[in-house]
Write a protein that holds these residues in place. Structure first.
Motif, mmCIF file in Angstrom:
data_model
loop_
_atom_site.group_PDB
_atom_site.id
_atom_site.type_symbol
_atom_site.label_atom_id
_atom_site.label_comp_id
_atom_site.label_asym_id
_atom_site.label_seq_id
_atom_site.Cartn_x
_atom_site.Cartn_y
_atom_site.Cartn_z
ATOM 1 N N MET A 155 37.187 59.269 31.746
ATOM 2 C CA MET A 155 38.357 60.134 31.834
ATOM 3 C C MET A 155 38.836 60.207 33.279
ATOM 4 O O MET A 155 38.022 60.204 34.215
ATOM 5 N N VAL A 156 40.125 60.261 33.451
ATOM 6 C CA VAL A 156 40.723 60.303 34.783
ATOM 7 C C VAL A 156 40.135 61.448 35.602
ATOM 8 O O VAL A 156 39.720 61.252 36.752
ATOM 9 N N ALA A 157 40.084 62.640 35.035
ATOM 10 C CA ALA A 157 39.598 63.813 35.779
ATOM 11 C C ALA A 157 38.157 63.637 36.216
ATOM 12 O O ALA A 157 37.786 63.982 37.353
ATOM 13 N N THR A 158 37.318 63.096 35.344
ATOM 14 C CA THR A 158 35.899 62.912 35.672
ATOM 15 C C THR A 158 35.733 61.942 36.825
ATOM 16 O O THR A 158 34.989 62.204 37.790
ATOM 17 N N TYR A 159 36.414 60.819 36.757
ATOM 18 C CA TYR A 159 36.288 59.812 37.820
ATOM 19 C C TYR A 159 36.911 60.299 39.122
ATOM 20 O O TYR A 159 36.389 60.031 40.214
ATOM 21 N N ALA A 160 38.006 61.031 39.034
ATOM 22 C CA ALA A 160 38.654 61.540 40.248
ATOM 23 C C ALA A 160 37.748 62.523 40.990
ATOM 24 O O ALA A 160 37.791 62.610 42.229
ATOM 25 N N ASN A 161 36.943 63.243 40.252
ATOM 26 C CA ASN A 161 36.055 64.233 40.868
ATOM 27 C C ASN A 161 34.718 63.653 41.301
ATOM 28 O O ASN A 161 33.922 64.356 41.944
ATOM 29 N N SER A 207 50.847 59.139 35.865
ATOM 30 C CA SER A 207 50.249 58.634 37.108
ATOM 31 C C SER A 207 50.595 59.431 38.356
ATOM 32 O O SER A 207 49.903 59.322 39.373
ATOM 33 N N ALA A 208 51.667 60.223 38.312
ATOM 34 C CA ALA A 208 52.059 60.988 39.494
ATOM 35 C C ALA A 208 51.199 62.234 39.685
ATOM 36 O O ALA A 208 51.241 62.870 40.745
ATOM 37 N N ALA A 209 50.386 62.590 38.685
ATOM 38 C CA ALA A 209 49.538 63.783 38.780
ATOM 39 C C ALA A 209 48.495 63.610 39.889
ATOM 40 O O ALA A 209 48.097 62.494 40.225
ATOM 41 N N THR A 260 45.254 64.157 40.185
ATOM 42 C CA THR A 260 43.986 63.484 39.916
ATOM 43 C C THR A 260 44.156 61.973 39.855
ATOM 44 O O THR A 260 43.315 61.221 40.368
ATOM 45 N N TRP A 261 45.250 61.533 39.243
ATOM 46 C CA TRP A 261 45.517 60.095 39.158
ATOM 47 C C TRP A 261 45.763 59.525 40.558
ATOM 48 O O TRP A 261 45.262 58.447 40.901
ATOM 49 N N GLN A 262 46.540 60.247 41.363
ATOM 50 C CA GLN A 262 46.846 59.800 42.722
ATOM 51 C C GLN A 262 45.594 59.729 43.601
ATOM 52 O O GLN A 262 45.483 58.871 44.474
ATOM 53 N N LYS A 263 44.667 60.601 43.342
ATOM 54 C CA LYS A 263 43.410 60.615 44.098
ATOM 55 C C LYS A 263 42.673 59.292 43.912
ATOM 56 O O LYS A 263 42.119 58.723 44.863
ATOM 57 N N ILE A 264 42.661 58.794 42.702
ATOM 58 C CA ILE A 264 41.999 57.514 42.411
ATOM 59 C C ILE A 264 42.763 56.359 43.041
ATOM 60 O O ILE A 264 42.175 55.472 43.674
ATOM 61 N N ILE A 265 44.081 56.359 42.895
ATOM 62 C CA ILE A 265 44.913 55.268 43.421
ATOM 63 C C ILE A 265 44.761 55.154 44.943
ATOM 64 O O ILE A 265 44.621 54.056 45.495
ATOM 65 N N LYS A 266 44.784 56.289 45.617
ATOM 66 C CA LYS A 266 44.695 56.292 47.084
ATOM 67 C C LYS A 266 43.308 55.918 47.584
ATOM 68 O O LYS A 266 43.154 55.363 48.674
#
Length: 450
Positions: free
Chosen positions: A85-91, A110-112, A114-120
Protein backbone atom coordinates in the motif's frame (compact mmCIF):
# COMPACT_ATOMS: atom_id res chain seq x y z
CA UNK A 1 1.94 -17.40 -18.20
CA UNK A 2 -0.23 -14.39 -19.03
CA UNK A 3 -1.84 -14.42 -22.47
CA UNK A 4 -2.08 -10.75 -23.38
CA UNK A 5 -4.99 -9.39 -25.36
CA UNK A 6 -4.16 -7.58 -28.64
CA UNK A 7 -4.71 -4.11 -27.17
CA UNK A 8 -2.56 -5.03 -24.14
CA UNK A 9 0.28 -6.00 -26.47
CA UNK A 10 -0.12 -2.58 -28.08
CA UNK A 11 0.33 -0.92 -24.67
CA UNK A 12 3.50 -2.94 -24.08
CA UNK A 13 4.87 -1.86 -27.48
CA UNK A 14 4.11 1.81 -26.78
CA UNK A 15 5.69 1.65 -23.32
CA UNK A 16 8.85 0.12 -24.78
CA UNK A 17 9.01 2.93 -27.35
CA UNK A 18 8.57 5.54 -24.59
CA UNK A 19 11.39 4.04 -22.51
CA UNK A 20 13.63 3.91 -25.58
CA UNK A 21 12.82 7.58 -26.24
CA UNK A 22 14.19 8.47 -22.80
CA UNK A 23 10.98 8.85 -20.80
CA UNK A 24 11.18 7.52 -17.23
CA UNK A 25 7.81 8.60 -15.80
CA UNK A 26 4.88 7.38 -17.86
CA UNK A 27 1.13 7.67 -17.27
CA UNK A 28 -0.83 4.77 -18.78
CA UNK A 29 -4.50 5.48 -19.49
CA UNK A 30 -6.65 2.37 -19.87
CA UNK A 31 -10.39 2.08 -19.19
CA UNK A 32 -11.90 0.42 -16.14
CA UNK A 33 -12.01 -3.32 -16.76
CA UNK A 34 -9.28 -3.36 -19.41
CA UNK A 35 -7.00 -5.57 -17.31
CA UNK A 36 -4.43 -3.04 -16.14
CA UNK A 37 -3.35 -5.16 -13.17
CA UNK A 38 -2.87 -8.29 -15.27
CA UNK A 39 -0.97 -6.30 -17.90
CA UNK A 40 1.49 -4.85 -15.41
CA UNK A 41 1.75 -8.03 -13.42
CA UNK A 42 3.26 -9.47 -16.59
CA UNK A 43 5.54 -6.46 -17.05
CA UNK A 44 6.60 -6.60 -13.39
CA UNK A 45 7.50 -10.25 -13.83
CA UNK A 46 9.56 -9.45 -16.94
CA UNK A 47 11.42 -6.75 -14.98
CA UNK A 48 11.98 -9.20 -12.14
CA UNK A 49 13.49 -11.73 -14.53
CA UNK A 50 15.89 -9.00 -15.71
CA UNK A 51 17.13 -8.60 -12.15
CA UNK A 52 15.13 -5.47 -11.34
CA UNK A 53 13.32 -4.67 -8.11
CA UNK A 54 9.69 -3.63 -8.57
CA UNK A 55 7.27 -1.89 -6.25
CA UNK A 56 3.62 -2.39 -7.21
CA UNK A 57 1.65 -0.02 -5.00
CA UNK A 58 -2.09 0.47 -4.44
CA UNK A 59 -3.95 2.80 -2.11
CA UNK A 60 -6.67 0.60 -0.56
CA UNK A 61 -6.61 -2.67 1.36
CA UNK A 62 -9.26 -4.19 -0.90
CA UNK A 63 -7.07 -3.45 -3.94
CA UNK A 64 -4.02 -4.92 -2.21
CA UNK A 65 -5.77 -8.27 -1.71
CA UNK A 66 -7.12 -8.18 -5.25
CA UNK A 67 -3.71 -7.35 -6.77
CA UNK A 68 -1.97 -10.11 -4.79
CA UNK A 69 -4.62 -12.56 -5.99
CA UNK A 70 -3.95 -11.54 -9.61
CA UNK A 71 -0.22 -12.28 -9.27
CA UNK A 72 -1.04 -15.63 -7.64
CA UNK A 73 -3.55 -16.51 -10.36
CA UNK A 74 -0.87 -16.13 -13.03
CA UNK A 75 1.74 -17.99 -10.98
CA UNK A 76 4.06 -15.00 -10.66
CA UNK A 77 6.52 -15.47 -7.80
CA UNK A 78 7.25 -12.41 -5.69
CA UNK A 79 11.03 -12.62 -5.59
CA UNK A 80 11.97 -9.00 -6.31
CA UNK A 81 8.40 -7.81 -6.75
CA UNK A 82 6.98 -6.00 -3.73
CA UNK A 83 3.21 -5.49 -3.57
CA UNK A 84 2.00 -3.03 -0.96
CA UNK A 85 0.00 0.00 0.00
CA UNK A 86 1.19 3.50 -0.81
CA UNK A 87 0.77 4.72 2.78
CA UNK A 88 2.69 1.78 4.26
CA UNK A 89 5.65 2.15 1.92
CA UNK A 90 5.70 5.94 2.26
CA UNK A 91 6.00 5.61 6.02
CA UNK A 92 8.73 2.94 5.86
CA UNK A 93 10.77 3.91 2.82
CA UNK A 94 14.02 2.42 4.10
CA UNK A 95 12.43 -0.88 5.12
CA UNK A 96 12.07 -2.21 1.58
CA UNK A 97 14.59 -2.95 -1.21
CA UNK A 98 15.33 0.12 -3.30
CA UNK A 99 13.09 0.02 -6.41
CA UNK A 100 14.23 0.16 -10.01
CA UNK A 101 10.60 0.38 -11.15
CA UNK A 102 7.59 1.76 -9.28
CA UNK A 103 4.09 0.98 -10.53
CA UNK A 104 1.29 3.13 -9.07
CA UNK A 105 -2.21 1.78 -9.46
CA UNK A 106 -4.95 4.46 -9.71
CA UNK A 107 -2.26 7.08 -10.28
CA UNK A 108 -4.70 10.00 -10.53
CA UNK A 109 -4.00 10.25 -6.78
CA UNK A 110 -0.26 10.78 -7.43
CA UNK A 111 -0.31 14.41 -6.27
CA UNK A 112 -1.12 13.35 -2.68
CA UNK A 113 1.64 13.84 -0.09
CA UNK A 114 2.26 10.14 0.57
CA UNK A 115 2.63 9.39 -3.14
CA UNK A 116 4.96 12.38 -3.60
CA UNK A 117 7.09 11.20 -0.69
CA UNK A 118 7.86 7.98 -2.56
CA UNK A 119 8.47 9.71 -5.91
CA UNK A 120 10.90 12.22 -4.39
CA UNK A 121 12.77 9.54 -2.44
CA UNK A 122 13.62 7.61 -5.62
CA UNK A 123 14.03 10.19 -8.42
CA UNK A 124 16.02 7.78 -10.60
CA UNK A 125 13.50 4.94 -10.49
CA UNK A 126 11.31 4.32 -13.50
CA UNK A 127 7.71 5.25 -12.72
CA UNK A 128 4.56 3.89 -14.35
CA UNK A 129 1.19 5.24 -13.31
CA UNK A 130 -1.97 3.32 -14.17
CA UNK A 131 -5.38 4.95 -14.35
CA UNK A 132 -8.64 5.04 -16.26
CA UNK A 133 -9.07 8.72 -15.42
CA UNK A 134 -5.87 10.83 -15.51
CA UNK A 135 -7.27 13.89 -13.74
CA UNK A 136 -7.60 15.09 -10.16
CA UNK A 137 -10.82 16.08 -8.43
CA UNK A 138 -10.04 19.73 -9.17
CA UNK A 139 -9.53 18.86 -12.83
CA UNK A 140 -5.83 19.68 -12.86
CA UNK A 141 -3.64 17.55 -15.16
CA UNK A 142 -0.77 15.32 -14.01
CA UNK A 143 1.96 16.85 -16.15
CA UNK A 144 4.01 17.95 -13.15
CA UNK A 145 4.42 14.27 -12.20
CA UNK A 146 4.51 12.29 -15.46
CA UNK A 147 6.54 13.07 -18.57
CA UNK A 148 4.35 11.40 -21.16
CA UNK A 149 0.97 9.75 -21.51
CA UNK A 150 0.07 6.57 -23.35
CA UNK A 151 -3.53 5.90 -24.37
CA UNK A 152 -5.02 2.96 -26.21
CA UNK A 153 -8.26 1.02 -26.35
CA UNK A 154 -11.55 2.87 -25.70
CA UNK A 155 -14.54 1.83 -23.59
CA UNK A 156 -16.69 1.44 -26.70
CA UNK A 157 -14.08 -0.87 -28.23
CA UNK A 158 -13.91 -2.97 -25.07
CA UNK A 159 -17.70 -3.34 -25.11
CA UNK A 160 -17.76 -4.30 -28.80
CA UNK A 161 -14.97 -6.86 -28.24
CA UNK A 162 -16.77 -8.41 -25.27
CA UNK A 163 -14.27 -7.32 -22.61
CA UNK A 164 -16.89 -5.08 -20.95
CA UNK A 165 -20.61 -5.65 -20.77
CA UNK A 166 -23.07 -3.45 -22.66
CA UNK A 167 -25.17 -1.25 -20.42
CA UNK A 168 -28.40 0.67 -20.08
CA UNK A 169 -28.34 4.06 -18.39
CA UNK A 170 -31.40 5.48 -16.63
CA UNK A 171 -31.72 8.88 -14.96
CA UNK A 172 -34.94 9.07 -12.92
CA UNK A 173 -34.98 12.16 -10.69
CA UNK A 174 -35.82 11.58 -7.04
CA UNK A 175 -35.05 15.02 -5.55
CA UNK A 176 -34.55 18.64 -6.58
CA UNK A 177 -30.79 19.24 -6.41
CA UNK A 178 -30.83 22.62 -8.19
CA UNK A 179 -29.87 24.47 -4.98
CA UNK A 180 -27.03 22.09 -4.08
CA UNK A 181 -23.95 24.12 -3.14
CA UNK A 182 -20.27 23.43 -3.62
CA UNK A 183 -17.86 22.70 -0.79
CA UNK A 184 -14.28 22.86 -2.02
CA UNK A 185 -13.91 21.11 -5.36
CA UNK A 186 -17.06 19.03 -5.08
CA UNK A 187 -20.67 19.28 -3.96
CA UNK A 188 -21.51 19.66 -0.27
CA UNK A 189 -21.95 16.04 0.82
CA UNK A 190 -23.88 16.88 3.99
CA UNK A 191 -26.36 19.06 2.08
CA UNK A 192 -26.75 16.35 -0.55
CA UNK A 193 -27.46 13.83 2.20
CA UNK A 194 -30.14 16.09 3.64
CA UNK A 195 -31.82 16.52 0.24
CA UNK A 196 -31.64 12.81 -0.55
CA UNK A 197 -32.71 11.40 2.82
CA UNK A 198 -36.44 11.98 2.85
CA UNK A 199 -38.88 9.08 3.01
CA UNK A 200 -40.21 10.00 -0.44
CA UNK A 201 -36.72 9.89 -1.97
CA UNK A 202 -35.94 6.48 -0.48
CA UNK A 203 -39.31 5.24 -1.71
CA UNK A 204 -38.57 6.41 -5.25
CA UNK A 205 -35.06 4.91 -5.21
CA UNK A 206 -36.43 1.52 -4.20
CA UNK A 207 -39.32 1.83 -6.68
CA UNK A 208 -37.01 2.58 -9.62
CA UNK A 209 -34.65 -0.24 -8.63
CA UNK A 210 -37.59 -2.68 -8.66
CA UNK A 211 -38.85 -1.32 -11.98
CA UNK A 212 -35.53 -1.13 -13.85
CA UNK A 213 -33.11 -3.52 -12.12
CA UNK A 214 -35.23 -5.88 -10.03
CA UNK A 215 -33.17 -8.77 -8.68
CA UNK A 216 -29.83 -7.49 -9.98
CA UNK A 217 -26.85 -7.33 -7.63
CA UNK A 218 -26.01 -3.67 -7.17
CA UNK A 219 -23.55 -1.25 -5.65
CA UNK A 220 -25.11 1.94 -4.32
CA UNK A 221 -22.89 5.02 -4.02
CA UNK A 222 -24.08 7.50 -1.39
CA UNK A 223 -23.02 10.99 -0.27
CA UNK A 224 -22.05 10.29 3.35
CA UNK A 225 -21.74 7.33 5.71
CA UNK A 226 -25.03 8.28 7.36
CA UNK A 227 -26.72 8.44 3.95
CA UNK A 228 -25.32 5.03 3.04
CA UNK A 229 -26.52 3.49 6.31
CA UNK A 230 -30.02 4.91 5.88
CA UNK A 231 -30.18 3.81 2.24
CA UNK A 232 -29.28 0.24 3.20
CA UNK A 233 -32.02 0.33 5.84
CA UNK A 234 -34.57 1.56 3.26
CA UNK A 235 -33.75 -1.31 0.90
CA UNK A 236 -33.82 -3.83 3.75
CA UNK A 237 -37.22 -2.59 4.92
CA UNK A 238 -38.48 -3.15 1.37
CA UNK A 239 -37.38 -6.79 1.58
CA UNK A 240 -34.20 -6.32 -0.47
CA UNK A 241 -31.04 -7.74 1.13
CA UNK A 242 -28.76 -4.69 1.48
CA UNK A 243 -25.82 -3.85 3.73
CA UNK A 244 -23.69 -0.76 4.42
CA UNK A 245 -19.95 -0.81 5.03
CA UNK A 246 -17.21 1.81 5.18
CA UNK A 247 -13.56 2.37 6.08
CA UNK A 248 -14.31 1.97 9.78
CA UNK A 249 -15.94 -1.41 9.34
CA UNK A 250 -13.59 -4.03 10.88
CA UNK A 251 -11.47 -5.81 8.28
CA UNK A 252 -12.91 -9.24 9.06
CA UNK A 253 -16.44 -7.91 8.68
CA UNK A 254 -15.57 -6.08 5.44
CA UNK A 255 -13.98 -9.23 4.00
CA UNK A 256 -17.03 -11.25 5.01
CA UNK A 257 -19.38 -8.71 3.37
CA UNK A 258 -17.43 -8.84 0.11
CA UNK A 259 -17.32 -12.65 0.25
CA UNK A 260 -21.09 -12.85 0.72
CA UNK A 261 -21.59 -10.41 -2.14
CA UNK A 262 -19.39 -12.45 -4.47
CA UNK A 263 -21.33 -15.56 -3.41
CA UNK A 264 -24.60 -13.75 -4.28
CA UNK A 265 -25.83 -13.87 -0.69
CA UNK A 266 -26.15 -10.06 -0.63
CA UNK A 267 -28.17 -8.06 -3.14
CA UNK A 268 -26.97 -4.47 -2.60
CA UNK A 269 -23.75 -2.97 -1.18
CA UNK A 270 -24.18 0.60 0.09
CA UNK A 271 -21.05 2.72 0.54
CA UNK A 272 -19.64 6.18 -0.08
CA UNK A 273 -16.50 5.59 -2.16
CA UNK A 274 -15.00 2.52 -0.54
CA UNK A 275 -15.36 0.50 -3.75
CA UNK A 276 -15.12 3.24 -6.34
CA UNK A 277 -11.80 2.16 -7.87
CA UNK A 278 -10.37 -1.17 -8.91
CA UNK A 279 -13.13 -3.34 -7.47
CA UNK A 280 -13.48 -6.30 -9.81
CA UNK A 281 -16.66 -8.32 -9.37
CA UNK A 282 -18.58 -9.52 -12.45
CA UNK A 283 -21.50 -10.33 -10.12
CA UNK A 284 -22.24 -6.61 -9.88
CA UNK A 285 -24.88 -5.92 -12.52
CA UNK A 286 -26.16 -2.50 -11.42
CA UNK A 287 -24.77 0.76 -10.07
CA UNK A 288 -27.04 3.17 -8.20
CA UNK A 289 -25.66 6.72 -8.16
CA UNK A 290 -26.87 8.71 -5.16
CA UNK A 291 -23.78 10.88 -4.84
CA UNK A 292 -23.79 14.04 -6.97
CA UNK A 293 -20.24 14.90 -7.94
CA UNK A 294 -18.16 17.36 -9.93
CA UNK A 295 -15.38 14.78 -10.30
CA UNK A 296 -15.20 13.18 -13.74
CA UNK A 297 -12.83 10.54 -12.36
CA UNK A 298 -15.23 9.58 -9.58
CA UNK A 299 -18.17 9.45 -11.98
CA UNK A 300 -16.42 7.10 -14.40
CA UNK A 301 -15.00 4.90 -11.64
CA UNK A 302 -18.37 4.51 -9.92
CA UNK A 303 -20.68 4.21 -12.91
CA UNK A 304 -18.50 1.53 -14.55
CA UNK A 305 -18.23 -0.82 -11.56
CA UNK A 306 -21.11 -2.87 -12.96
CA UNK A 307 -19.62 -3.32 -16.44
CA UNK A 308 -17.25 -6.23 -15.72
CA UNK A 309 -18.23 -8.86 -18.31
CA UNK A 310 -20.32 -11.95 -17.67
CA UNK A 311 -22.16 -14.13 -20.18
CA UNK A 312 -25.50 -12.62 -21.17
CA UNK A 313 -25.08 -9.60 -18.92
CA UNK A 314 -26.38 -6.13 -19.68
CA UNK A 315 -25.40 -3.76 -16.89
CA UNK A 316 -27.84 -1.18 -15.53
CA UNK A 317 -26.82 2.26 -14.23
CA UNK A 318 -29.39 4.24 -12.23
CA UNK A 319 -28.29 7.88 -12.00
CA UNK A 320 -30.61 9.60 -9.52
CA UNK A 321 -28.44 12.73 -9.19
CA UNK A 322 -28.01 13.84 -12.83
CA UNK A 323 -24.27 13.17 -12.97
CA UNK A 324 -24.70 12.39 -16.68
CA UNK A 325 -25.62 16.04 -17.37
CA UNK A 326 -22.12 17.07 -16.27
CA UNK A 327 -20.14 14.21 -17.80
CA UNK A 328 -22.19 12.46 -20.46
CA UNK A 329 -22.34 8.66 -20.59
CA UNK A 330 -19.50 6.47 -19.24
CA UNK A 331 -18.28 5.44 -22.70
CA UNK A 332 -18.25 8.95 -24.13
CA UNK A 333 -14.85 9.56 -25.73
CA UNK A 334 -12.72 12.13 -23.93
CA UNK A 335 -9.50 13.96 -24.68
CA UNK A 336 -7.00 13.33 -21.88
CA UNK A 337 -3.93 15.50 -21.41
CA UNK A 338 -0.98 15.84 -19.04
CA UNK A 339 -0.77 19.58 -19.70
CA UNK A 340 -4.35 20.83 -19.81
CA UNK A 341 -7.44 20.48 -17.66
CA UNK A 342 -10.21 18.28 -19.00
CA UNK A 343 -12.40 20.56 -21.08
CA UNK A 344 -15.81 21.27 -19.53
CA UNK A 345 -18.39 19.17 -21.31
CA UNK A 346 -20.89 20.98 -23.51
CA UNK A 347 -24.38 19.57 -22.99
CA UNK A 348 -25.53 20.57 -26.49
CA UNK A 349 -23.98 19.72 -29.84
CA UNK A 350 -23.23 22.23 -32.60
CA UNK A 351 -26.70 21.70 -34.04
CA UNK A 352 -28.26 22.88 -30.76
CA UNK A 353 -29.57 19.47 -29.75
CA UNK A 354 -28.66 17.67 -26.52
CA UNK A 355 -25.73 15.27 -26.85
CA UNK A 356 -27.41 12.89 -24.42
CA UNK A 357 -31.18 12.54 -24.12
CA UNK A 358 -33.40 11.17 -21.38
CA UNK A 359 -36.66 9.45 -22.27
CA UNK A 360 -39.62 11.13 -20.63
CA UNK A 361 -41.44 7.80 -20.47
CA UNK A 362 -38.93 5.34 -18.95
CA UNK A 363 -35.96 7.62 -18.00
CA UNK A 364 -33.56 5.73 -20.28
CA UNK A 365 -30.61 7.98 -21.14
CA UNK A 366 -29.05 7.59 -24.58
CA UNK A 367 -26.94 9.28 -27.26
CA UNK A 368 -28.78 11.81 -29.43
CA UNK A 369 -27.89 9.99 -32.67
CA UNK A 370 -30.76 7.66 -31.77
CA UNK A 371 -34.12 9.08 -32.80
CA UNK A 372 -36.13 7.15 -30.24
CA UNK A 373 -35.63 5.48 -26.86
CA UNK A 374 -33.71 2.20 -27.26
CA UNK A 375 -35.46 0.79 -24.17
CA UNK A 376 -39.17 1.57 -24.63
CA UNK A 377 -39.24 2.93 -28.21
CA UNK A 378 -40.78 6.28 -27.24
CA UNK A 379 -40.25 9.00 -29.87
CA UNK A 380 -38.04 11.83 -28.66
CA UNK A 381 -39.59 15.29 -28.36
CA UNK A 382 -37.13 18.22 -28.40
CA UNK A 383 -36.95 20.33 -25.26
CA UNK A 384 -37.82 24.04 -25.24
CA UNK A 385 -34.10 24.81 -24.97
CA UNK A 386 -33.31 22.66 -28.01
CA UNK A 387 -36.03 24.39 -30.05
CA UNK A 388 -34.66 27.78 -28.97
CA UNK A 389 -31.09 26.72 -29.82
CA UNK A 390 -32.08 25.54 -33.29
CA UNK A 391 -33.91 28.83 -33.99
CA UNK A 392 -30.90 30.88 -32.83
CA UNK A 393 -28.52 28.80 -34.92
CA UNK A 394 -30.72 29.22 -38.00
CA UNK A 395 -31.01 32.95 -37.37
CA UNK A 396 -27.23 33.21 -37.13
CA UNK A 397 -26.90 31.24 -40.38
CA UNK A 398 -29.36 33.60 -42.12
CA UNK A 399 -27.45 36.65 -40.85
CA UNK A 400 -24.19 35.17 -42.08
CA UNK A 401 -25.73 34.38 -45.48
CA UNK A 402 -27.02 37.97 -45.78
CA UNK A 403 -23.64 39.33 -44.73
CA UNK A 404 -21.78 37.26 -47.32
CA UNK A 405 -24.29 38.21 -50.04
CA UNK A 406 -23.98 41.89 -49.13
CA UNK A 407 -20.17 41.75 -49.23
CA UNK A 408 -20.33 40.16 -52.68
CA UNK A 409 -22.84 42.80 -53.88
CA UNK A 410 -20.90 45.90 -52.74
CA UNK A 411 -17.68 44.83 -54.40
CA UNK A 412 -18.62 46.96 -57.43
CA UNK A 413 -20.15 49.88 -55.48
CA UNK A 414 -18.27 53.15 -55.73
CA UNK A 415 -20.26 55.10 -53.12
CA UNK A 416 -22.61 54.51 -50.24
CA UNK A 417 -25.67 55.81 -52.11
CA UNK A 418 -25.72 52.57 -54.07
CA UNK A 419 -26.38 50.54 -50.89
CA UNK A 420 -29.98 49.30 -50.65
CA UNK A 421 -30.12 48.12 -47.01
CA UNK A 422 -28.26 47.99 -43.70
CA UNK A 423 -26.46 44.77 -44.60
CA UNK A 424 -24.96 46.44 -47.68
CA UNK A 425 -24.04 49.55 -45.70
CA UNK A 426 -22.21 47.38 -43.15
CA UNK A 427 -20.43 45.54 -45.95
CA UNK A 428 -19.53 48.85 -47.64
CA UNK A 429 -18.10 50.18 -44.34
CA UNK A 430 -15.99 47.05 -43.99
CA UNK A 431 -14.80 47.40 -47.60
CA UNK A 432 -13.75 51.02 -47.03
CA UNK A 433 -12.30 50.41 -43.57
CA UNK A 434 -14.83 52.71 -41.88
CA UNK A 435 -15.72 52.37 -38.21
CA UNK A 436 -18.85 50.25 -37.51
CA UNK A 437 -20.75 53.35 -36.27
CA UNK A 438 -20.58 54.81 -39.77
CA UNK A 439 -23.09 52.25 -41.10
CA UNK A 440 -25.53 53.07 -38.28
CA UNK A 441 -25.57 56.82 -38.97
CA UNK A 442 -25.63 56.28 -42.74
CA UNK A 443 -28.62 53.96 -42.28
CA UNK A 444 -30.42 56.56 -40.13
CA UNK A 445 -29.82 59.16 -42.78
CA UNK A 446 -31.13 56.90 -45.55
CA UNK A 447 -34.21 55.88 -43.56
CA UNK A 448 -33.18 52.22 -43.16
CA UNK A 449 -33.36 52.67 -39.36
CA UNK A 450 -36.47 54.32 -37.89
Amino acid sequence: MIEFRPYQKDYIRKIGCAFNAGYKKICIVAPCGSGKTALFAGMADASQKNGKTVWFLVHRKELLDQTTATFERFGIKLITINIGMVATYANHLDSYPKPDLIVFDECHFSAAKTWQKIIKKFPNAYLIGLTATPCRLDGKPLGDIYQTMITGVTIKELISQGYLSPYRYFAPKVADLSDLKRKGSDFNAEQATELLSTRAVFGDVVKHYKALADGLQAICYCSTVKHSQTTAEAFSQAGINAVHFDGNTPKKERDDILRQYREKKLRILCNVDLISVGFDCPNCECCILLRPTMSLALFIQQSMRCMRPKAGKTAVILDHVNNYTRFGLPDEEREWSLQNKVKPRQSHAEDGMLKVRTCGNCFCTYESKLKKCPYCGDEYKPTDQEIKNVKEIRLAEIKEERKQKAEETVKDYNNADECKNMAELAAFAKKKGYKPQWAYFAGKRRGFIK
